[in-house]
Design a protein around this motif. Structure first.
Motif, PDB file in Angstrom:
ATOM      1  N   THR A  30      32.425  49.911  48.970  1.00 23.64           N
ATOM      2  CA  THR A  30      32.756  48.808  49.878  1.00 23.64           C
ATOM      3  C   THR A  30      32.063  47.527  49.467  1.00 23.64           C
ATOM      4  OG1 THR A  30      30.954  49.512  51.341  1.00 23.64           O
ATOM      5  CG2 THR A  30      33.169  50.341  51.830  1.00 23.64           C
ATOM      6  N   TRP A  31      30.864  47.622  48.877  1.00 28.20           N
ATOM      7  CA  TRP A  31      30.155  46.415  48.485  1.00 28.20           C
ATOM      8  C   TRP A  31      30.884  45.702  47.345  1.00 28.20           C
ATOM      9  CZ3 TRP A  31      28.240  45.849  43.525  1.00 28.20           C
ATOM     10  CH2 TRP A  31      28.170  46.999  42.742  1.00 28.20           C
ATOM     11  N   ARG A  32      31.573  46.475  46.489  1.00 27.96           N
ATOM     12  CA  ARG A  32      32.339  45.836  45.427  1.00 27.96           C
ATOM     13  C   ARG A  32      33.565  45.122  45.995  1.00 27.96           C
ATOM     14  NH1 ARG A  32      32.397  50.137  40.336  1.00 27.96           N
ATOM     15  NH2 ARG A  32      30.118  50.222  40.072  1.00 27.96           N
ATOM     16  N   ALA A  34      33.776  43.925  49.043  1.00 30.23           N
ATOM     17  CA  ALA A  34      33.286  42.734  49.742  1.00 30.23           C
ATOM     18  C   ALA A  34      32.904  41.636  48.759  1.00 30.23           C
ATOM     19  CB  ALA A  34      32.087  43.108  50.618  1.00 30.23           C
ATOM     20  N   LEU A  35      32.349  42.030  47.620  1.00 30.22           N
ATOM     21  CA  LEU A  35      31.972  41.032  46.621  1.00 30.22           C
ATOM     22  C   LEU A  35      33.203  40.355  46.027  1.00 30.22           C
ATOM     23  CD1 LEU A  35      29.639  39.746  45.044  1.00 30.22           C
ATOM     24  CD2 LEU A  35      29.851  41.584  43.369  1.00 30.22           C
ATOM     25  N   ARG A  36      34.258  41.135  45.766  1.00 23.77           N
ATOM     26  CA  ARG A  36      35.476  40.520  45.233  1.00 23.77           C
ATOM     27  C   ARG A  36      36.175  39.650  46.275  1.00 23.77           C
ATOM     28  NH1 ARG A  36      36.304  45.737  42.802  1.00 23.77           N
ATOM     29  NH2 ARG A  36      37.687  46.268  44.529  1.00 23.77           N
ATOM     30  N   ARG A  37      36.071  40.052  47.541  1.00 16.58           N
ATOM     31  CA  ARG A  37      36.753  39.304  48.578  1.00 16.58           C
ATOM     32  C   ARG A  37      36.028  38.011  48.927  1.00 16.58           C
ATOM     33  NH1 ARG A  37      36.454  42.890  52.082  1.00 16.58           N
ATOM     34  NH2 ARG A  37      34.720  42.052  53.306  1.00 16.58           N
ATOM     35  N   ASP A  38      34.690  38.059  49.009  1.00 21.38           N
ATOM     36  CA  ASP A  38      33.908  36.903  49.455  1.00 21.38           C
ATOM     37  C   ASP A  38      32.946  36.432  48.372  1.00 21.38           C
ATOM     38  OD1 ASP A  38      35.107  37.122  52.005  1.00 21.38           O
ATOM     39  OD2 ASP A  38      33.622  38.612  52.614  1.00 21.38           O
ATOM     40  N   TRP A  39      33.401  36.411  47.132  1.00 22.78           N
ATOM     41  CA  TRP A  39      32.485  36.040  46.054  1.00 22.78           C
ATOM     42  C   TRP A  39      32.040  34.587  46.159  1.00 22.78           C
ATOM     43  CZ3 TRP A  39      33.669  32.087  42.752  1.00 22.78           C
ATOM     44  CH2 TRP A  39      34.997  31.652  42.728  1.00 22.78           C
ATOM     45  N   GLN A  40      32.845  33.737  46.792  1.00 18.67           N
ATOM     46  CA  GLN A  40      32.432  32.340  46.950  1.00 18.67           C
ATOM     47  C   GLN A  40      31.204  32.226  47.851  1.00 18.67           C
ATOM     48  OE1 GLN A  40      35.481  33.473  47.605  1.00 18.67           O
ATOM     49  NE2 GLN A  40      37.051  32.250  46.546  1.00 18.67           N
TER      50      GLN A  40
END
Length: 327
Positions: A30-32, A34-40
């Protein structure tokens, strides 16, 4: 007399089955996602993390020279191990205990005055109904925070000089000029007063923000019960900002031993060492003026351990007594 036979299950009859609910599917990685979704958003935290890594955590490696003999120009982490030699040196040094006492006294005075006064000022500003007057007081009280410590120290030295404004007023009332900056007895008063003037206004910002989160219905209920303004402040306002108060108190206790190095260094002189010399200025003289870096690192490590113990103790006591803590 016939006895009842036990019921037997036929050989070919199917066994009763129980249906079990399928366990919920757990999302992996899930952390990956979330990182791809909210990388900004996560990229905004990159620079602060790098700052703390480079300027806060990496320098901790240098504490090893507190246990090693360090010589300027030699090995970055010391030449050879000496164990607790430098710790025994400063524990047996009467000068260290003098500066340690000065640090405790200045830290206590700063905490006693600079912690509750922002709360008082925030409560007073919260009672002001004239918007212009409130903004004017806020602007005037916030302004000293934006002044450089060098400018503040220069202002203090000009005001308290032998021919400064304060001594001119003393002469005007028939008194003699007082060398404030050369007398050890005046240094603590000067330091704490300048610290209050510079920090109290800025400290009210968090408390004013916390006051806006208190429900107005609580004040209405208190007025219906016959509570006056003092009772409302005591039973509604102060409990409403208690989490903020406790958090800031723990943070202030954490910096209890780190009395303002810059201001003390700019204001003190050899004549005021008996009351003005603190651990941070003593470290500066030992490390940079005397080039005894290992000795200074040992004292700094000792100071950091005391600060850590104070923070952990204050957090534990606050959690058990008040129910509010940092963690």
């Amino acid at each position: 007399m016939d006895t009842p036979r036990p019921q037997t299950r036929t050989r070919n009859a199917p066994a009763p089955t129980t249906t079990r609910a399928a366990p919920p599917r757990r999302h992996r990685r899930t952390w990956r996602r979330a990182l791809r979704r909210d990388w900004q958003l996560y990229s905004l935290a990159l620079l602060p993390l790098l700052f703390f890594l480079v300027f806060r955590y990496l320098p901790m490696v240098g504490n090893v020279i507190a246990f090693r003999r360090f010589q300027p120009g030699g090995n970055l982490f010391g030449e050879y191990w000496v164990g607790l030699r430098y710790f025994r040196m400063f524990l047996n040094d009467p000068t260290f205990w003098e500066v340690f006492t000065n640090t405790l006294v200045l830290g206590t005075l700063t905490l006693l005055f600079c912690f509750p006064l922002p709360i008082v000022l925030a409560l007073l500003l919260n009672e002001v109904r004239t918007r212009r007057l409130k903004r004017f007081v806020q602007s005037v009280s916030y302004l000293p925070h934006f002044l450089s410590i060098v400018i503040v120290a220069a202002m203090v030295m000009q005001l308290l000089a032998m021919d400064g404004t304060v001594n001119q007023l003393v002469r005007a009332v028939g008194g003699d000029a007082v060398p404030f900056l050369q007398q050890p007895g005046w240094f603590r008063t000067i330091y704490v007063s300048s610290e209050v003037w510079q920090t109290v206004g800025w400290g009210t910002i968090l408390y004013l923000a916390a006051l806006t989160t208190i429900d107005d219905n609580l004040y209405e209920a208190a007025r219906i019960d016959g509570a006056n303004r003092w009772r409302q402040t005591w039973h509604v306002t102060l409990p409403g900002i208690r989490p903020t108060m406790v958090t800031l108190l723990i943070l202030n206790i954490g910096t209890f031993m780190a009395v303002g190095f810059e201001k003390v260094l700019l204001l003190y002189n050899p004549l005021t060492y008996p009351t003005a010399d603190v651990i941070s200025t003593y470290l500066y003289r030992m490390g940079f003026e005397s080039s005894n870096f290992s000795y200074a690192a040992a004292i700094g490590l000792f100071e950091a351990v005391i600060g850590l113990i104070l923070v952990l103790s204050a957090n534990t006591i606050s959690r058990r007594t008040v129910g509010t803590s940092l963690w």
